[in-house]
Structure formats: C-alpha cells, structure tokens
Design an enzyme around this catalytic site. Structure first.
Site: not given
Length: 345
Positions: A37, A39, A42, A60-61, A93, A96, A104
């Site tokens: 992706c 990201t 990047h 993560h995909e 936090c 959250c 978060c």
C-alpha cells in the site's frame, strides 16, 4: 521461513527466519497474500524511518489461515481463514477513553510500529483477527484492509444516497472510495492524471476526468452550479489540496485521506466563505472491516480489476519499484510461494 525486511535506503530484502510458536493469547497465521500500500511506499522512501525500526518486517494488507493457537485462545481453530485489523491500542489514553481507540494516542499500527505480515508465519494477538467467509478467496481477502479504509472514509464524510462526490486521485484507495461511495448510493466522479489509470477507472464504470482540463467547470455543470456534496483528497499532491475546496458546495465536506509528508497550503478563504467542513480520515473501526468483508464477498468491490498482478515474496523489491513508478494499481505478494518452493527442494 522466508520474511521480507525493509532494510533502509529504499531496499527490501528477503531473509530466512526461524518461526517462533505463538505466545499466550496469540495465534500463528500462515500468511497467504499481502498487498503493498501507499504507507509501505512511504516506509520504503525513508519518510517513516523515525518510526520504523530497521530492519523491519512490514506489511498489513493480508489474508491467511490459522496455523496454531497460543495458550488461552478460544473461538478459533487451525485452518480458519482470517485477516487482521492491525491496530493495537492502550485503552487508557484520552482518545481511547473518549471512544476513539482506533486513533489511540499511543497506537501500535501492526506492520509499521511492530512486525507485520510480509513473512510466511506471523504471530498476532487473537483480538486482532477478523473472520473471513469461506466464499471469499484469500486473494480477494487481501483487499479487506484497504477496503475498510475506504469504508471509513466514506462513513466519515456522511455521504448520503443520491449525493455527489468528487474523488481526487485514482490510485487503489481512490478507486476503492469510488466503489464504496457508489455502493452506498453516491454519484461519483474521479479525477486522475495518469492516462492508464483513467482508462482502468472508466472500465470500472466510473466517470473520470483529467485534471489538466477545467474540472471545476465540469463539476459545477454536473451539480447545477452547486458544487459537490463531498470531496475526497486522495492524491497527496500539494496542488490538489489547494484546489480541492473549489469543488465543494456551500456547507460541503472535504475529507483528507492521503498521507502528506509535509504541511500543505489550504484555501481557508474558500473554507470560510462556503462554511465548508474539513475532515481527516485515518484508518478504520471494526465495523468498517465487517462491511469491507461483506462488500468484497458480494462482489461490490471489483477485486480482480484492482489486482494488477501477484508475485512471489522473492520479487518484493521489483514489486515496490513498479508501484513507486506508477506501473500498477495493486500488487499482491504471494507469501507462501517461496515457502512452497523451499519445501519441495
């Protein structure tokens, strides 16, 4: 097992790693496919070196099947097809506690802040798992995460059926936003510079414009002089951000989707004059993932048209280079291809 490492200096390497058993509360996944992706690009460019430990397993995909269960894991079994919602929050936090755990203030984005899916065997907390229907192919399921991004973007905009939306940028997320917006009943136009992508978008049945034409005049005519209800800025280009508000109607909404590595000029005079809403849209919530799974399973998302090609893990550098050069829409990494070849040796 093979694993891909971001090694810095725009370089991805493939190494042999020793798989570890899942810990308490974890599951071990045989990762089938992983999409690359924006990201990830990047990260490759070095823009996120302050955040990513080098060398790092990113990604993560993904889609895959459960291989093993750690101590205390219930409700799952080996062989279950899954994807992962790669967000781990602290739950304490202010964000959250206000009900915004997906953003978060101490968020661990798995695959960026901690090891990701570009490895044949991946241990993750069971709470991150998203169940996949047996009717959804693992190849198509690798698009669940980016589709969830698009679902969240469209929901964030509060686009209603019959309203008009402009999507600036026809990359994978832009096309997914257009598809999701259309599935929600929106009337969509996409603005994209690259002629190959324009053709691909038009082949999907979307109206697509060349930004070198007078696109503002086109949108004004399309909307009877009012302007679009929602504008999605997905290109990441400074000029697109500056001009995005020109497409929006009075009290319209501009949703910033793209990751901008540096501050951009924004036409706040236009924001003031038309009482526009300027919104950020980052990641997703659990119901966005559930909706994404359903959209892919029903064929509302044109998965085959979005996947340019699938390549083995050993070709990961070439895949990154192709995407960096704008030569593809979505490339999937077949993570198990190299494992299978090693097993047969």
């Amino acid at each position: 097992m093979p694993a891909a490492h971001y090694a810095g200096n725009r370089t991805m390497t493939v190494v042999d790693a020793e798989p570890a058993p899942p810990g308490p509360g974890q599951v071990q996944i045989n990762v089938a496919y992983n999409g690359i992706c924006g990201t990830d690009l990047h990260i490759l460019s070095g823009h996120m070196d302050a955040r990513v430990d080098v060398p790092a397993v990113i990604g993560h995909e993904m889609s895959g099947t459960i291989a093993a269960l750690g101590e205390g894991v219930e409700g799952w079994a080996a062989g279950d097809p899954v994807t992962v919602m790669p967000l781990a929050w602290d739950g304490t936090c202010p964000a959250c506690l206000a009900g915004n755990s997906h953003i978060c203030q101490n968020l661990d984005f798995v695959g960026i802040d901690s090891p990701g899916a570009l490895q044949a065997s991946w241990n993750v907390d069971a709470g991150l798992l998203v169940r996949l229907p047996a009717t959804l192919s693992l190849q198509h399921a690798a698009l669940v995460e980016p589709t969830a991004v698009a679902v969240h973007d469209v929901r964030r905009s509060e686009l209603e059926a019959g309203q008009k939306a402009v999507v600036i940028g026809g990359g994978p997320i832009g096309v997914l936003i257009a598809a999701v917006a259309r599935s929600f009943g929106g009337d969509v136009v996409v603005i994209e510079l690259d002629p190959k992508r324009r053709k691909a978008i038009a082949d999907l049945g979307h109206t697509v414009l060349d930004p070198r034409d007078d696109t503002v005049a086109w949108v004004e005519e399309w909307t009877g002089g009012a302007g679009a209800d929602v504008v999605f800025e997905v290109s990441g280009a400074a000029a697109a951000v500056l001009g995005a508000v020109d497409y929006a109607k009075v009290r319209g909404t501009l949703v910033v989707v793209a990751i901008h590595p540096e501050p951009r000029p924004v036409n706040l005079q236009r924001v003031f004059w038309r009482e526009l809403r300027l919104l950020g849209a980052r990641v997703y919530q659990r119901d966005d993932f559930d909706t994404a799974v359903a959209l892919l399973d029903t064929g509302a998302i044109p998965a085959d048209a979005l996947i340019t090609k699938t390549v083995p893990l050993r070709d990961i550098q070439a895949a990154f280079d192709a995407l960096t050069g704008g030569e593809a829409m979505k490339i999937l990494i077949d993570v198990q291809a190299d494992s299978a070849s090693k097993d047969s040796e």
